[in-house]
Scaffold this motif. Structure first.
Motif, PDB file in Angstrom:
ATOM      1  N   THR A   1     -15.013 -10.304   0.470  1.00  0.00           N
ATOM      2  CA  THR A   1     -13.768  -9.614   0.810  1.00  0.00           C
ATOM      3  C   THR A   1     -13.707  -9.207   2.280  1.00  0.00           C
ATOM      4  O   THR A   1     -12.616  -9.028   2.817  1.00  0.00           O
ATOM      5  CB  THR A   1     -13.593  -8.368  -0.075  1.00  0.00           C
ATOM      6  OG1 THR A   1     -14.754  -7.536   0.040  1.00  0.00           O
ATOM      7  CG2 THR A   1     -13.399  -8.765  -1.521  1.00  0.00           C
TER       8      THR A   1
ATOM      9  N   GLN B   1     -17.057  -9.240  -3.895  1.00  0.00           N
ATOM     10  CA  GLN B   1     -16.446  -8.633  -5.067  1.00  0.00           C
ATOM     11  C   GLN B   1     -16.129  -9.712  -6.097  1.00  0.00           C
ATOM     12  O   GLN B   1     -15.797 -10.844  -5.736  1.00  0.00           O
ATOM     13  CB  GLN B   1     -15.150  -7.905  -4.686  1.00  0.00           C
ATOM     14  CG  GLN B   1     -15.331  -6.668  -3.832  1.00  0.00           C
ATOM     15  CD  GLN B   1     -15.992  -5.526  -4.594  1.00  0.00           C
ATOM     16  OE1 GLN B   1     -15.926  -5.474  -5.819  1.00  0.00           O
ATOM     17  NE2 GLN B   1     -16.632  -4.624  -3.877  1.00  0.00           N
TER      18      GLN B   1
ATOM     19  N   ARG C   1     -21.830  -3.935  -8.610  1.00  0.00           N
ATOM     20  CA  ARG C   1     -20.854  -5.033  -8.695  1.00  0.00           C
ATOM     21  C   ARG C   1     -20.678  -5.526 -10.126  1.00  0.00           C
ATOM     22  O   ARG C   1     -19.688  -6.179 -10.433  1.00  0.00           O
ATOM     23  CB  ARG C   1     -21.294  -6.193  -7.811  1.00  0.00           C
ATOM     24  CG  ARG C   1     -20.678  -6.233  -6.420  1.00  0.00           C
ATOM     25  CD  ARG C   1     -20.807  -4.935  -5.711  1.00  0.00           C
ATOM     26  NE  ARG C   1     -20.186  -4.946  -4.386  1.00  0.00           N
ATOM     27  CZ  ARG C   1     -20.196  -3.922  -3.564  1.00  0.00           C
ATOM     28  NH1 ARG C   1     -20.804  -2.802  -3.931  1.00  0.00           N
ATOM     29  NH2 ARG C   1     -19.600  -3.975  -2.391  1.00  0.00           N
TER      30      ARG C   1
ATOM     31  N   HIS D   1     -14.847  -1.409 -10.823  1.00  0.00           N
ATOM     32  CA  HIS D   1     -14.150  -2.654 -10.488  1.00  0.00           C
ATOM     33  C   HIS D   1     -15.095  -3.849 -10.579  1.00  0.00           C
ATOM     34  O   HIS D   1     -14.859  -4.879  -9.953  1.00  0.00           O
ATOM     35  CB  HIS D   1     -13.566  -2.554  -9.074  1.00  0.00           C
ATOM     36  CG  HIS D   1     -12.662  -1.387  -8.879  1.00  0.00           C
ATOM     37  ND1 HIS D   1     -11.439  -1.273  -9.516  1.00  0.00           N
ATOM     38  CD2 HIS D   1     -12.821  -0.244  -8.149  1.00  0.00           C
ATOM     39  CE1 HIS D   1     -10.868  -0.131  -9.168  1.00  0.00           C
ATOM     40  NE2 HIS D   1     -11.692   0.507  -8.352  1.00  0.00           N
TER      41      HIS D   1
ATOM     42  N   ASP E   1     -19.313  -7.995   2.139  1.00  0.00           N
ATOM     43  CA  ASP E   1     -18.827  -7.300   0.943  1.00  0.00           C
ATOM     44  C   ASP E   1     -18.316  -8.316  -0.074  1.00  0.00           C
ATOM     45  O   ASP E   1     -17.234  -8.875   0.082  1.00  0.00           O
ATOM     46  CB  ASP E   1     -17.710  -6.329   1.322  1.00  0.00           C
ATOM     47  CG  ASP E   1     -17.308  -5.441   0.157  1.00  0.00           C
ATOM     48  OD1 ASP E   1     -18.061  -5.388  -0.831  1.00  0.00           O
ATOM     49  OD2 ASP E   1     -16.240  -4.816   0.234  1.00  0.00           O
TER      50      ASP E   1
ATOM     51  N   SER F   1     -24.059 -11.324  -9.030  1.00  0.00           N
ATOM     52  CA  SER F   1     -24.152 -10.266  -8.024  1.00  0.00           C
ATOM     53  C   SER F   1     -25.518 -10.271  -7.334  1.00  0.00           C
ATOM     54  O   SER F   1     -25.621  -9.969  -6.141  1.00  0.00           O
ATOM     55  CB  SER F   1     -23.906  -8.895  -8.664  1.00  0.00           C
ATOM     56  OG  SER F   1     -24.929  -8.574  -9.585  1.00  0.00           O
TER      57      SER F   1
END
Length: 571
Positions: A209, A356, A480, A485, A354, A340
């Motif tokens: 991200t 996600q 993660r 989220h 980062d 992750s």
């Protein structure tokens, strides 16, 4: 091609147990059966007697006196070498699990031989062919049928019924009847299935991200969005180093890897090359030969020739491709929840990296179907003549009890936070345990009530808190997966939106599958790879013809015969 969900449906049972001290939501998934099954019991409501004395007086947990010795074989690859280094003073044959099996059950675990990866499978194949197998041997479905046909293994029907603890029977039934059907030959249970959760095969889009933000891009809603992101990650210098040295999509030489594979990329085009599906006529078809696969391959070919995929991916396994991610050279990856930990080294080297997870997307803009292969593909068989065939069931009982039962010591035998459970030669687990842990964490985040957290959720919370409060990097990957989220928040969307597409064939391998599957898989893998690398897309049409000619037609007929019989039994 229109794809139907399995005719018998997916039964999702939720049982909420509430009192003033705790709230736990247990989710149980039953594939290919109309009967719901019991799930993991909360520790405060045991179903096996409730006390340590009652638990260990069960026939399935009593101790041999004098002790007995059980032989096995094991793959000790590089991952295992890395694992054992985290437990000083412990070895393959002398560790917390081997000591527990001997102390509690009087079972001494001995490995006849060990080997790494390809050599392991070569040695195992030779052992199976010669009949020189250990007391307990882990095999796949085809090997199980071969051993049974040759009379080399024991019928475990009565052994399992007599010695499997109530908790074990609950846990091993959570995937429905499929795993036991696959282990049953001529009406006899010839092995204990190492039941695996099909839902854990769900994949997600992992995206950098920080690169999205740097290039002014938004997360994808369609495959076209994803292709645009991949192109930008390749051509627009997302790392800002002024060099043309990044790629969009991670792939490995094993196209069906659960992380960095192409499986769910293809699902974005309605292509499911690794599962049997029920089509709109009510017949089972093999996803590998459907026209949607051709479209997906053409897109991958264009991406490869556009420089969006590592030009050497066809020569690299997961470790080598993971190194590119760690070096900050790749920005998109498909993968299961544990992805992750594959992308975490990227963050370890660059705190701005980062990653996600996002839901997979489709080319139509509609919600993508997430293919879930029948996951139970390993079985524990017992050699003919072994005096105590029930020993394998006892080991399974103890492994479940010490990790999730009333007497569990989770942080010693399961996660330290290193995966101590992998030191054990048998590793059964409640199939929805990960999702259940997420639901407990969600309840805790909503209420602040720590009483809702059980062993696994407690350990995960510690890892996440260590990352958030002390920037302990080991907790980054856990956040993660289990954060608000994280992966399982997306899985909840998959479940709610009916996006889970389960494989429709879960029976014992047919004669044609045993004889032809490996040949057809090799043909599939070679053809698909060659197309991605540049061979004419028309080679897919020739592959379809060859697939049918070399045994695919016969396989399809036998699979549909099984499917019709299954339908008659459930009517």
């Amino acid at each position: 091609m229109n794809i139907s969900l399995p005719r018998n449906g997916v039964v999702i049972v939720r049982k909420r147990i509430r009192d003033k001290a705790a709230l736990m939501l247990a989710v149980f998934m039953v594939v290919q059966t109309l009967a719901a099954c019991e799930g993991q019991r909360p520790a405060e409501e045991p179903d096996n007697g409730g006390t340590e004395e009652a638990i260990y007086s069960d026939p399935g947990l009593t101790k041999y006196n004098p002790p007995i010795e059980i032989s096995l074989v094991r793959n000790v690859n590089e991952d295992f070498s890395d694992l054992i280094s985290n437990f000083p003073g412990e070895t393959l044959e002398d560790n917390r699990w081997s000591r527990l099996y001997e102390d509690v059950l009087g079972i001494r675990v001995k490995y006849e031989w060990t080997a790494k990866d390809d050599l392991y499978y070569q040695k195992l194949g030779s052992a199976l062919a010669s009949g020189n197998i250990p007391d307990i041997v882990r095999v796949d479905a085809q090997q199980l049928r071969q051993l049974a046909n040759e009379g080399l293994i024991q019928d475990l029907t009565e052994v399992y019924e007599q010695y499997a603890a109530p908790f074990t029977k609950d846990v091993l039934s959570q995937e429905g009847t499929g795993p036991f059907e696959a282990a049953t030959i001529d009406g006899k249970l010839m092995a204990v299935p190492e039941t695996a959760a099909s839902v854990e095969g769900a994949q997600y889009l992992w995206i950098r991200t920080d690169w999205l933000g740097r290039l002014g891009l938004k997360p994808p809603n369609t495959m076209n969005d994803l292709l645009a992101i991949s192109k930008a990650f390749t051509e627009s210098d997302p790392d800002g180093n002024g060099k043309h040295d990044t790629f969009g999509l991670a792939l490995t030489q094993y196209l069906w890897d659960p992380v960095m594979g192409a499986l769910d990329f293809m699902a974005g085009y309605g292509a499911y090359p690794n599962i049997w599906l029920e089509d709109d006529t009510g017949k089972l078809v093999n996803g590998a030969v459907q026209p949607e696969v051709k479209q997906a391959l053409a897109v991958l070919q264009r991406m490869y020739h556009g420089g969006q995929i590592d030009p050497e991916f066809a020569l690299k396994d997961g470790r080598k491709e993971k190194a590119l991610i760690a070096e900050g050279k790749i920005g998109i990856m498909y993968g299961e929840q544990w992805g992750s930990f594959v992308v975490q080294p990227s963050y370890e080297k660059d705190s701005d990296a980062d990653w996600q997870p996002y839901p997979i997307v489709s080319d139509t803009g509609k919600l993508a179907k997430v293919p879930l292969r029948f996951a139970t593909n390993q079985f524990l068989a017992v050699k003919k003549g072994v005096k105590h065939p029930e020993a394998i069931v006892k080991m399974i009982n103890l492994h479940l009890e010490k990790n999730w039962g009333v007497t569990a010591e989770f942080e010693k035998y399961y996660s330290t936070p290193y995966p101590a459970w992998q030191l054990s030669p048998v590793t059964p687990f409640p199939l929805l345990k990960n999702y259940e842990a997420f639901l407990q964490l969600e309840e805790f985040r909503t209420t602040g009530d720590e009483a809702v957290l059980h062993d696994e959720a407690k350990a995960i919370r510690k890892n996440i808190d260590a990352y958030r409060t002390r920037n302990d990097i080991t907790g980054w990957g856990w956040e993660r997966i289990y954060g608000p989220h994280g992966v399982y928040s997306i899985f909840r969307q998959y479940e709610k939106n009916n996006q889970l597409l389960f494989e429709s064939f879960v029976g014992v391998p047919t004669e044609a599958i045993i004889e032809k599957q490996s040949i057809l898989d090799e043909l599939k893998n070679k053809t698909f790879m060659n197309i991605i690398l540049g061979r004419p897309i028309e080679e897919f049409d020739r592959f379809v013809e060859e697939w049918h000619r070399l045994g695919g037609t016969e396989m399809t007929a036998e699979v549909n015969e099984w499917f019709a019989e299954k339908g008659r039994k459930t009517q």
